[in-house]
Design a protein around this motif. Sequence first.
Motif: not given
Lengths: 325, 446
Positions: A140, A142, A201, A134-136
């Motif tokens: 990010g 998204g 997540e 869900d995020r880097s």
Amino acid sequence: MNDPRFTHVGPLVVACLRITDLRPEVDPLTGAVARDAQGNGLSAADAAALELSLRIAGVWSGRVVALAVGPPAIDPVLRDVAALGVTVLRVSPETVDPDRGYAAELADDEQRLARTIVASLVPYGPPDLIVCGDRSTDRGTGALPAFLAHQLGAVQALGLVALTPDDTVTGGGRALIAERRLDAGWRERLGVPLPAVCSVEGAGVRLRRASLGGALTAAAAPVPVNGISPADRPEREEAIPAVRIGPTRVFEPRARVLPAPESTDPRVRLLALTGALVAHDPPTVIGPVGPSEAADELMAFLVRHGYLDPTDPEQAGTSGKGTGR
Amino acid sequence: MAEPTMADAPGPESAEFDAVVVGAGPAGSAAALALARAGRSVVMVERGPFPGSKNVYGGVVYGRVLDAIIPNWWEDVPVERWVVRRSTMMMTESQSLSIDYRTGAWGTAPYNGMTTVRSRFDTWLAAKATEAGARLLTSTVATGLLRDGDGRVVGVRTDRDHAELRSRVVVACDGVNSFLAKEAGLLPQSEASHYTLGVKEVLSLPREVIDERFGVQGHEGVDIEILGCTRGIPGGGFLYTNTDTVSVGVVASLPHLAEARIRPEELIADLKEHPSIAPYLRGSSLREYAAHLIPEGGYDTMPPLATDGMMLAGDSAAMTLAAGMWLEGVNFAIASGYAAGQAVDRAVASGDCTASGLASYRADLERQFVLVDHKRLRKAPALVLSDRVQQRYPGLLCDLAEGMFTVVNPAPKPGGLRVTRNAAAKHGVKLRELAADTLRGLRIFG
């Protein structure tokens, strides 16, 4: 085509990974981000995405393709992924420039990236499920999962904490059950039909460890690379212009030329130059007011202090009372 | 093109190699490089996620050993700075006396020594081995030895589902506290007196500040070795420059440190505050803190280097040279590892991988600097770590310098003998002892 990568029968689950330096150094003085390939790895969210892909594909007797966009420096991480029995694919980015600025990467066109990824998957067949973190850790936005869903015409369920096959579906169909956090400790449970793009997540699951045989095989194996040229990329629709960031520099306001004080008295000149005798607007609290009134107040302030010229036809439209802009 | 999937993976029981090298540090990578070049199948088992990921390092890598192994190695080695200034400093709480040597010759190819970051250096050396055909298995721990019915070592057990790696020879390069060497009975389970504890801090400083304070430029670097900075605990200190960091630390005898009940970080704090060191470090910020055991026992504490189906190289074989003015480890690790790899190749070719078949390893090292230096300097650790050298001579020499350089007008200048007598008396050293130690030092180092 006899390559088992492309002829396997069964659902295709794609783990879309973002491999990057998990411990970049940030210069406290300049803010420059220094990344080192030795720190490359999977973020907790991407590790969860890969593990859930493996679990779901295991239940469905499907296959998993783990895909990452990046330079050859990410190959060691992809080999670790391949050691899990996953088909891996590295998509070579259009720009391989280690000196690219962080801000430039941040402004990359995620829509174009989604098209590149979808095009890279064409030889494997249409994916039934794409799972992303869900995020880097470094970019990010998204937005990639949503763009992927758009490209594939798939449903999307983002920011999940759990993703499992829906075993209540009968008749050979497949679907997923997803869970997402809500405020106050609540969770919502979603029924997700296929094809779907889900982001998860980094919680609740731990990525399994590769067997010795898998690790040995993968350690010596080349990583397949798929370079997509712009000509090969399917144009699903007109591209939306992306944000572009040019070179950044320190803000240096222009010097304003002030008229010399008229008096010859040094004290008066000093007072005039420092503005000590000039009346200033005291701090003003306006409101609470609505957005429209707040905007009007701001515009009026700018006009009052000479930042906007109400007689300028180009600026007049932005300062009109009650425009609500 | 082979695809890295489990479908092609051999079962654990089929994983058999000519050699398993445990540890991808300098010794392990050099051993794997030699084996791969000889066409042998070899796998390196590395506990960390990449070679060098857990290594701590407090000295200078001397690259002469690489000349024959990797031609023109300096062209792509990940160097921080080439050491062009070497200083040996003796200090008390408020004094210091330095012997400072500088030469531009060390700053040009083929260079003498370099500071480097071990995670980068080890990765670089391991890459040479994998490019030659060795396999690298990271994030994998060799948990134990496999033996056949005759007790001969035939591989290692790993922590990946307890799977086994079978091989004709295991080369244990798993570092100072080698569990494999202990399991094989080659190293004692615990012998603290053979070890010192090295602790260091890596401190950030802008590159230009380092250049200015240490009097260097470009890729030039400085190595300062220090005696008398450990509150009387046998050991020493060091300070050396990297590109935009400096490393400062101490090495202290493990049993003496425990006995003194002093935390090692206190010793570093003392060193950093010393008036001769503090100006170098002003304004720096802490980037890393690390600690590691060092096998400083020398030649007399070296374990047997081979047993049936197994060899030791690098720190696991106690091949760190700690002889006062010479503090070297990485070069000994590389040389011993490469020699181990060559010995395995010969043993595999002859079909005899027993201890006698691997005996050419020790014979080879005895012809090289590895054991020649260790043997010649075998008494150096005892002298360097002795009570007088550690606790009395730094102060004596500093007072001697102070006595000679202090202008005492209107009194006439004291003679050198008188100053020496006074300094020796102040520090409880008899001239007879001083002469004996000088003679002993000449015998060892001469």
